[in-house]
Design a protein around this motif. Structure first.
Motif, mmCIF file in Angstrom:
data_model
loop_
_atom_site.group_PDB
_atom_site.id
_atom_site.type_symbol
_atom_site.label_atom_id
_atom_site.label_comp_id
_atom_site.label_asym_id
_atom_site.label_seq_id
_atom_site.Cartn_x
_atom_site.Cartn_y
_atom_site.Cartn_z
ATOM 1 N N UNK A 187 6.405 1.250 -32.798
ATOM 2 C CA UNK A 187 6.622 0.716 -31.449
ATOM 3 C C UNK A 187 5.682 1.463 -30.510
ATOM 4 N N UNK A 188 4.709 0.755 -29.940
ATOM 5 C CA UNK A 188 3.802 1.357 -28.967
ATOM 6 C C UNK A 188 4.492 1.341 -27.606
ATOM 7 N N UNK A 189 4.616 2.514 -27.016
ATOM 8 C CA UNK A 189 5.378 2.674 -25.782
ATOM 9 C C UNK A 189 4.424 2.662 -24.602
ATOM 10 N N UNK A 190 4.589 1.700 -23.705
ATOM 11 C CA UNK A 190 3.775 1.637 -22.498
ATOM 12 C C UNK A 190 4.418 2.425 -21.380
ATOM 13 N N UNK A 191 3.639 2.677 -20.328
ATOM 14 C CA UNK A 191 4.181 3.361 -19.163
ATOM 15 C C UNK A 191 5.161 2.446 -18.441
ATOM 16 N N UNK A 192 6.300 2.957 -18.030
ATOM 17 C CA UNK A 192 7.249 2.109 -17.300
ATOM 18 C C UNK A 192 6.650 1.641 -15.990
ATOM 19 N N UNK A 193 6.976 0.420 -15.558
ATOM 20 C CA UNK A 193 6.404 -0.069 -14.304
ATOM 21 C C UNK A 193 6.833 0.785 -13.126
ATOM 22 N N UNK A 194 5.935 0.962 -12.170
ATOM 23 C CA UNK A 194 6.247 1.743 -10.979
ATOM 24 C C UNK A 194 7.126 0.933 -10.049
ATOM 25 N N UNK A 195 7.680 1.604 -9.035
ATOM 26 C CA UNK A 195 8.511 0.904 -8.054
ATOM 27 C C UNK A 195 7.682 -0.138 -7.308
ATOM 28 N N UNK B 143 6.438 -5.801 -6.149
ATOM 29 C CA UNK B 143 5.463 -6.890 -6.157
ATOM 30 C C UNK B 143 5.956 -8.048 -7.006
ATOM 31 N N UNK B 144 6.497 -7.727 -8.166
ATOM 32 C CA UNK B 144 7.052 -8.761 -9.038
ATOM 33 C C UNK B 144 8.213 -9.490 -8.356
ATOM 34 N N UNK B 145 9.023 -8.733 -7.617
ATOM 35 C CA UNK B 145 10.148 -9.331 -6.899
ATOM 36 C C UNK B 145 9.657 -10.322 -5.847
ATOM 37 N N UNK B 146 8.611 -9.948 -5.110
ATOM 38 C CA UNK B 146 8.061 -10.832 -4.087
ATOM 39 C C UNK B 146 7.521 -12.104 -4.713
ATOM 40 N N UNK B 147 6.764 -11.974 -5.797
ATOM 41 C CA UNK B 147 6.150 -13.130 -6.435
ATOM 42 C C UNK B 147 7.185 -14.052 -7.062
ATOM 43 N N UNK C 210 3.798 -3.351 -2.027
ATOM 44 C CA UNK C 210 3.098 -2.488 -2.975
ATOM 45 C C UNK C 210 1.874 -3.103 -3.602
ATOM 46 N N UNK C 211 1.506 -4.327 -3.199
ATOM 47 C CA UNK C 211 0.334 -4.964 -3.780
ATOM 48 C C UNK C 211 -0.931 -4.347 -3.177
ATOM 49 N N UNK C 212 -2.042 -4.476 -3.900
ATOM 50 C CA UNK C 212 -3.310 -3.950 -3.400
ATOM 51 C C UNK C 212 -3.902 -4.937 -2.402
ATOM 52 N N UNK C 213 -4.790 -4.435 -1.553
ATOM 53 C CA UNK C 213 -5.419 -5.291 -0.556
ATOM 54 C C UNK C 213 -6.489 -6.158 -1.214
#
Length: 333
Positions: free
Chosen positions: A146-154, A159-163, A231-234
């Motif tokens: 199981x390759x473990x990725x970094x947990x998503x940041x706040x 950003x995901x919530x907004x989209x 939290x999205x980039x410009x």
């Protein structure tokens, strides 16, 4: 988990070794079988074919004759990367009937870091553990990875919530477009929005039916500002013009982080067509760093000569005549 197939050793040789196909699980978790036929005749280490799990190339080493009655199994990373690859893995001796098993429960335990080319981690087992699985001089090892990725940041979560549009409880009308948002997020990021949305005013009443109108702002500017608050980039396109409008919006809605980011980007986009406009903007909003950057550009006689011919310079003369004095004084020896 997805299967990456099997590596079969018989007569001390890996079958299809000439082709050595790379087997891809196409997922962040998977498993590979190492099948050894003629176990008693093995005298050296055994290396599996290459397989891919989590976008990384792996292979298995098996050392059947380690000292002290022990055997060693290694999971090896073929190629390294800039950042360490984090993974959990497990070796299991299985019987033939288990070979067709499609998935195993999630691996629990230590997360290992693989750094650089051929980096590996090993598991050491007593020979007695493996011998009970040897049948007809053959055994099967299953390696789960199981390759473990970094947990998503706040910020990524917001950003995901907004989209997604889930849980939105406020709608804004800007430039003929509508934007749904979460009033708690906006209130947490901006004191102005906090006063606007949590007050006795109409906008402060929780309702998704009413639309809060935002005047004197372009829809693209509001969209970029809203994205930044989540939290999205410009955006990179039209940086010069868009950043100027965002800079004004940051002041209007008390967003110091957005203001600082716009200031940083505007400093990089000072040119003949923008220097005068940005200088006026910096003066009106009390941004000394941005003013200094503009003065530095205008301090070159060739640049100033070109800027004088622009409409922005005419606007500077009309709206901020005191800046003309500063420019002249800075040009003096």
């Amino acid at each position: 988990m997805s299967s990456t197939g099997e590596s079969i050793f018989t007569g001390g040789k890996l079958l299809d070794d000439d082709a050595t196909p790379i087997i891809n699980a196409g997922a962040t978790s998977g498993y590979h079988y190492l099948v050894v036929e003629g176990h008693s005749r093995c005298r050296g280490s055994i290396c599996s074919r290459i397989f891919i799990i989590g976008g990384q190339h792996w292979f298995i080493y098996y050392y059947p004759h380690a000292d002290g009655g022990l055997i060693t199994l290694q999971l090896c990373l073929l190629e390294g990367s800039v950042d360490p690859v984090k993974a959990q893995f497990e070796f299991t001796f299985v019987e033939e009937k288990d070979k067709k098993e499609l998935a195993r429960s999630r691996i629990h335990g230590e997360i290992f870091e693989f750094r650089g080319r051929y980096d590996h981690h090993k598991k050491v087992l007593k020979r007695e553990v493996s011998e009970k699985y040897v049948k007809d001089d053959c055994f099967i090892i299953r390696c789960d990875v199981v390759v473990v990725g970094e947990p998503p940041s706040m910020q990524e979560n917001f950003t995901e919530l907004l989209l997604s549009g889930l849980g939105t409880d406020i709608v804004f009308g800007v430039g003929g477009e509508t934007f749904a948002a979460h009033r708690c997020v906006l209130a947490a990021r901006s004191a102005v929005f906090r006063a606007l949305l949590f007050s006795p005013m109409k906008e402060g009443t929780p309702s998704t039916t009413s639309v809060v109108q935002i005047d004197d702002m372009d829809a693209a500017v509001f969209k970029a500002m809203l994205g930044f608050m989540y939290g999205d980039s410009l955006p990179d396109e039209n940086e010069g013009v868009l950043m100027q409008h965002l800079f004004v919006a940051a002041d209007r809605y008390d967003l110091p982080l957005l203001r600082a980011r716009c200031e940083e980007m505007l400093c990089k986009h000072i040119g003949v067509s923008t220097a005068a406009t940005i200088l006026v903007l910096a003066d009106q909003h009390g941004c000394d760093k941005l003013k200094t950057a503009c003065y530095g550009f205008l301090g070159c006689p060739a640049n100033l000569k070109a800027v004088v011919q622009t409409e922005g310079f005419e606007h500077l003369q009309r709206s901020c005549p005191h800046l003309m004095k500063d420019i002249i004084l800075r040009m003096l020896p």
